[in-house]
Design an enzyme around this catalytic site. Sequence first.
Site, short mmCIF file in Angstrom:
data_model
loop_
_atom_site.label_atom_id
_atom_site.label_comp_id
_atom_site.label_asym_id
_atom_site.label_seq_id
_atom_site.Cartn_x
_atom_site.Cartn_y
_atom_site.Cartn_z
N GLU A 66 38.58 29.49 40.93
CA GLU A 66 37.19 29.03 40.81
C GLU A 66 36.36 29.47 42.01
O GLU A 66 35.20 29.88 41.86
CB GLU A 66 37.13 27.51 40.64
CG GLU A 66 37.88 26.95 39.43
CD GLU A 66 37.53 27.63 38.12
OE1 GLU A 66 36.46 28.26 38.01
OE2 GLU A 66 38.34 27.55 37.18
N ASP A 112 41.48 35.63 39.02
CA ASP A 112 42.94 35.43 39.00
C ASP A 112 43.59 36.13 40.19
O ASP A 112 44.45 35.56 40.88
CB ASP A 112 43.54 36.01 37.71
CG ASP A 112 43.38 35.05 36.52
OD1 ASP A 112 43.06 33.86 36.75
OD2 ASP A 112 43.59 35.49 35.37
ZN LIG Z 1 37.57 31.55 35.44
#
Ligand SMILES: [Zn+2]
Length: 677
Positions: A517, A581
């Site tokens: 995030e 990621d």
């Molecule tokens: Zn995301």
Amino acid sequence: MRRALTCVALPLAVVLGAAQARTQPPRVEEPKGVDLDALDRKTDPCTDFYQFACGNWLAKNPVPADRRTFGRFTEVQDRNLAVLRRLVETPAKEGSGQTDRAKAADYYAACMDESKIESAALTPIAPDLATIDELVNPDDLPVLVAHLHALGVPALFRFGSQTDKGDATRQIAGVDQGGFALPDRDDYLKSDERSVTLRAKYVAHITQLFTLAGAPPDKAAADAKAVVAIETALATAALDRVARRDPNATNHPMGVNELQRMTPNFSWRKYATAASAPPFQVVNVAIPDFVKAVDQLVAATPVADLKAYLRWQVLHDSADLLPKAFAAADFDFFSRTLAGQQEPPPRWRRCVLETDARLGEALGKAFVEEAFGPQAKADMLQMVQDIKNAMRQDIDAAPWMSGETKKAAMAKLEAVVDRIGYPDTWRDYAAIRVARDEALANRQRALQFDRQRDLKKIGQPVDRGEWSMTPPTVNAYYSPSRNNINFPAGILQPPFYRAGRDAAVNYGAAGAVIGHELTHGFDDQGRKYDGAGNVRDWWTATDAKSYEERAACVADQYSGYTVAPDTKINGRLTLGENTADNGGLRLALMAYLAGPGARAKDKVDGFTPEQRLFLGWAQQWCESSRPEAERLKAQTNPHSSNRYRANGPVSNMPEFQKAFSCKANAPMVRPQACRVW
Ligand SMILES: [Zn+2]
């Protein structure tokens, strides 16, 4: 209006599949560290890490008939849904939240009452269909469209409040594309065999719904063709998903008069008055060519065709709460044909989801009291601090960034607000009337309430306390216009997080989700916003170019991954999520090694600390999936297929290669490793 946010998973309703009929949350014996039962030890981790980490889990967990996919997220959601189900099926105790929870219980009960829904037939939407029927003059269309929008029917376009991209402290009016029901604009435009067949099935589905609603077969078929022609015109003028990722591409604030000049055949004054929108002078016309196309459509389309289109929009939007024949037809096309789901989920699961979607904070309050403890919040806050520290170091050490851009990046990072669990102030649902025997009318009233809440924000300062996900949601998000990271209570559970579990696994899972995030603030989209949430370019030209080169490496990497026969990931659509990621996992590793992993050297269950962290990462993505669902995801979802969410980042990390002693030519070692963060 939908707010731009970037999250870690699919929306709840999409991920969810189904369910064991139980009212108590299952007692899960969660492993204290790596899930050893999930491993496929026959596979070399350096060949296919996802298969090594998840292979046995995948073998034991095929996709049930009533789901599109089944993964670790689904397991957590099942636990949350079981809690929610119990909350709506048992009477609330005296005390706080009683009214709202009782309201949610009535909402759920009405949704469950199939015999009432059956006997009501089309009565709940009869007034709306009659209003459409009465349309004679296209000049009256704006009032009719405003009425449908109030009920949540997204006909022709979307209108609502949104954060001003140039001044993130205020809300302005916005118009955006909408009004077509297939999942992607390209579904209307592509000429390959699969798309042509899909459209033929779509026409047949619309025809079927019209027929069920009482139209003679010939008229139903002709009307269905007219509907698809209108939706195709809308889709043609719409921007595709990749183009929409650039916030500048959908930022065209202008005076209302300017909008009106672009669309002489559609009165915005009539629309806004009928919508009870507050007066406004400025409106963001996300895609000017789209509103021009709507105007052309209104001018050139016979009223009878427009009426058919609006009827379809109402029927389609209501189908799941109409009698069985409508709901079954809707399922058959939108779930079975499009996503490969074989059977509808049990009704209780759909109704719990529906209640969560419409009265989420009413249930969320009770959910939090039951399922969220202070330890989880404290641990998360600690991990957030650790991950932020890692990001400071990461930015500081980036060899490709100038001091000037680093300074601006650091200022943005310092401004990120983190929120864990649930909102400080709960939404008040007192204004919504909920009747125990009016499933569809309840939904319409709830949507009207949402709509009024949304419109009232036009011209107002931004409310920074709002959440875009309900507390039981198994997901997390970053909001670029708020510059905050948000972790609903629902995701703070195994396999993502567990109090007292091996820290390596917690960091590899929940820690990497936090890092994910946070990295969204600096992905291809997020980097175009500053720390205050304004769309503003704070990059030097040279640094921006270096960034784009690095991002292009990631885009090309993921574009090479095949997810279903004849389907590859779209590296540009998924660039932000893949960047998050990759960055998230790296930050989690850095934070772990600087924190609880600083002195941890011992093997546990035969794995080193680094190995356990990577396994924590990969095992949260274990997911069985249908080819249709993978294809749909590749076309419409900014997240990559889970296999590559696990494998993509590790194959870019020398730290992984070292941790598992992979040879330089192993499949999990990319010769040209990509790295943005
Ligand atoms: Zn995301």
